[in-house]
Design a protein around this motif. Structure first.
Motif, PDB file in Angstrom:
ATOM      1  N   ALA A  69      11.091  -2.584   8.352  1.00 37.56           N
ATOM      2  CA  ALA A  69      12.327  -3.187   7.876  1.00 37.56           C
ATOM      3  C   ALA A  69      13.319  -3.231   9.037  1.00 37.56           C
ATOM      4  CB  ALA A  69      12.884  -2.377   6.713  1.00 37.56           C
ATOM      5  N   THR A  70      14.542  -3.623   8.772  1.00 36.80           N
ATOM      6  CA  THR A  70      15.500  -3.796   9.867  1.00 36.80           C
ATOM      7  C   THR A  70      16.500  -2.670   9.987  1.00 36.80           C
ATOM      8  OG1 THR A  70      16.910  -5.102   8.408  1.00 36.80           O
ATOM      9  CG2 THR A  70      15.330  -6.301   9.790  1.00 36.80           C
ATOM     10  N   ASP A  71      16.450  -1.678   9.097  1.00 40.02           N
ATOM     11  CA  ASP A  71      17.386  -0.568   9.201  1.00 40.02           C
ATOM     12  C   ASP A  71      16.837   0.658   8.485  1.00 40.02           C
ATOM     13  OD1 ASP A  71      19.435  -2.322   6.807  1.00 40.02           O
ATOM     14  OD2 ASP A  71      17.878  -0.828   6.412  1.00 40.02           O
ATOM     15  N   ARG A  72      17.658   1.696   8.405  1.00 41.97           N
ATOM     16  CA  ARG A  72      17.252   2.960   7.795  1.00 41.97           C
ATOM     17  C   ARG A  72      17.572   3.055   6.310  1.00 41.97           C
ATOM     18  NH1 ARG A  72      19.310   7.924  11.659  1.00 41.97           N
ATOM     19  NH2 ARG A  72      17.893   7.589  13.421  1.00 41.97           N
ATOM     20  N   ARG A  73      18.311   2.131   5.775  1.00 38.51           N
ATOM     21  CA  ARG A  73      18.782   2.269   4.410  1.00 38.51           C
ATOM     22  C   ARG A  73      17.625   2.304   3.415  1.00 38.51           C
ATOM     23  NH1 ARG A  73      23.213  -2.404   4.296  1.00 38.51           N
ATOM     24  NH2 ARG A  73      21.672  -3.327   5.693  1.00 38.51           N
ATOM     25  N   SER A  74      17.816   3.043   2.338  1.00 38.23           N
ATOM     26  CA  SER A  74      16.801   3.198   1.314  1.00 38.23           C
ATOM     27  C   SER A  74      17.260   2.498   0.044  1.00 38.23           C
ATOM     28  CB  SER A  74      16.545   4.681   1.033  1.00 38.23           C
ATOM     29  OG  SER A  74      15.579   4.819   0.006  1.00 38.23           O
ATOM     30  N   TYR A  75      16.394   1.623  -0.471  1.00 37.01           N
ATOM     31  CA  TYR A  75      16.747   0.831  -1.647  1.00 37.01           C
ATOM     32  C   TYR A  75      15.902   1.169  -2.873  1.00 37.01           C
ATOM     33  CZ  TYR A  75      19.185  -2.009   1.805  1.00 37.01           C
ATOM     34  OH  TYR A  75      20.011  -2.444   2.811  1.00 37.01           O
ATOM     35  N   GLY A  76      15.049   2.160  -2.758  1.00 38.75           N
ATOM     36  CA  GLY A  76      14.237   2.523  -3.903  1.00 38.75           C
ATOM     37  C   GLY A  76      12.855   1.900  -3.861  1.00 38.75           C
ATOM     38  N   ARG A  77      11.926   2.485  -4.610  1.00 35.58           N
ATOM     39  CA  ARG A  77      10.522   2.091  -4.551  1.00 35.58           C
ATOM     40  C   ARG A  77      10.314   0.635  -4.903  1.00 35.58           C
ATOM     41  NH1 ARG A  77       5.999   1.545  -7.769  1.00 35.58           N
ATOM     42  NH2 ARG A  77       4.039   2.175  -6.793  1.00 35.58           N
ATOM     43  N   ARG A  78      10.913   0.137  -5.925  1.00 38.13           N
ATOM     44  CA  ARG A  78      10.649  -1.230  -6.377  1.00 38.13           C
ATOM     45  C   ARG A  78      10.960  -2.257  -5.281  1.00 38.13           C
ATOM     46  NH1 ARG A  78      12.706  -3.875 -12.106  1.00 38.13           N
ATOM     47  NH2 ARG A  78      11.620  -5.869 -11.872  1.00 38.13           N
ATOM     48  N   TYR A  79      12.018  -2.023  -4.541  1.00 34.92           N
ATOM     49  CA  TYR A  79      12.406  -2.943  -3.470  1.00 34.92           C
ATOM     50  C   TYR A  79      11.310  -3.054  -2.420  1.00 34.92           C
ATOM     51  CZ  TYR A  79      15.045  -4.761   0.528  1.00 34.92           C
ATOM     52  OH  TYR A  79      15.471  -5.488   1.601  1.00 34.92           O
TER      53      TYR A  79
ATOM     54  N   VAL B 249       0.826  -1.200   0.000  1.00 35.20           N
ATOM     55  CA  VAL B 249       0.000   0.000   0.000  1.00 35.20           C
ATOM     56  C   VAL B 249       0.865   1.256   0.000  1.00 35.20           C
ATOM     57  CG1 VAL B 249      -1.714   1.341   1.269  1.00 35.20           C
ATOM     58  CG2 VAL B 249      -1.897  -1.158   1.185  1.00 35.20           C
ATOM     59  N   ALA B 250       1.785   1.346   0.970  1.00 36.73           N
ATOM     60  CA  ALA B 250       2.596   2.563   1.082  1.00 36.73           C
ATOM     61  C   ALA B 250       3.852   2.274   1.889  1.00 36.73           C
ATOM     62  CB  ALA B 250       1.798   3.681   1.741  1.00 36.73           C
ATOM     63  N   HIS B 251       4.859   3.108   1.678  1.00 36.71           N
ATOM     64  CA  HIS B 251       6.139   2.979   2.367  1.00 36.71           C
ATOM     65  C   HIS B 251       6.621   4.358   2.804  1.00 36.71           C
ATOM     66  CE1 HIS B 251      10.320   1.795   3.108  1.00 36.71           C
ATOM     67  NE2 HIS B 251      10.642   2.912   2.487  1.00 36.71           N
ATOM     68  N   ILE B 252       7.343   4.391   3.914  1.00 33.02           N
ATOM     69  CA  ILE B 252       7.891   5.657   4.391  1.00 33.02           C
ATOM     70  C   ILE B 252       9.297   5.430   4.911  1.00 33.02           C
ATOM     71  CG2 ILE B 252       6.900   5.396   6.717  1.00 33.02           C
ATOM     72  CD1 ILE B 252       6.371   8.488   6.593  1.00 33.02           C
ATOM     73  N   SER B 253      10.182   6.356   4.607  1.00 34.75           N
ATOM     74  CA  SER B 253      11.557   6.263   5.087  1.00 34.75           C
ATOM     75  C   SER B 253      11.613   6.549   6.576  1.00 34.75           C
ATOM     76  CB  SER B 253      12.436   7.250   4.324  1.00 34.75           C
ATOM     77  OG  SER B 253      12.029   8.582   4.594  1.00 34.75           O
TER      78      SER B 253
END
Length: 129
Positions: free
Chosen positions: A99-109, A48-52
């Motif tokens: 997730a398990t950390d703060r890293r950002s891998y991009g929308r597709r991930y 549905v949605a993701h937030i950093s």
């Protein structure tokens, strides 16, 4: 330890609004990127949605873009999903995930359930026509 608890679900009519909350009882809430998924009866759980971790980056499924808003308040260890203009097809159990950390891998991930490690128990949203 991350423990996610969703709340705010309910039964509403089409066109109404709801705000879901996801509270984390752990002490490192701002260390995780997070997301919302939903699962309708007989269907796969879908993104549905993701937030950093900071709240600066958000992604949405095309089906909810413009109607739903994801946000978080790290001081309150809580993530939100504001849902406006609800439709019967939004009916589902809504799950929050971390997730398990703060890293950002991009929308597709982050479209994949595999991007998230911790899950809440879900809250039911039912939209009547």
């Amino acid at each position: 330890q991350v423990q996610l608890v969703e709340s705010g679900g309910g039964l509403v009519q089409a066109g109404a609004s709801l705000r879901l909350s996801c509270a984390d009882s752990g002490r490192s809430f701002s260390d995780y990127t997070m997301g919302w998924f939903r699962q309708a009866p007989g269907k796969e759980r879908e993104f549905v949605a993701h937030i950093s971790w900071s709240g600066e980056i958000t992604y949405y499924a095309e089906s909810v873009k413009g109607r739903f808003t994801i946000s978080r308040d790290n001081a309150k260890n809580t993530m939100y999903l504001q849902m406006n203009s609800l439709k019967p097809e939004d009916t589902a159990v809504y799950y929050c995930a971390a997730a398990t950390d703060r890293r950002s891998y991009g929308r597709r991930y982050y479209l994949s359930r595999g991007a998230y490690y911790y899950w809440g128990q879900g809250t039911q949203v039912t939209v009547s026509s």
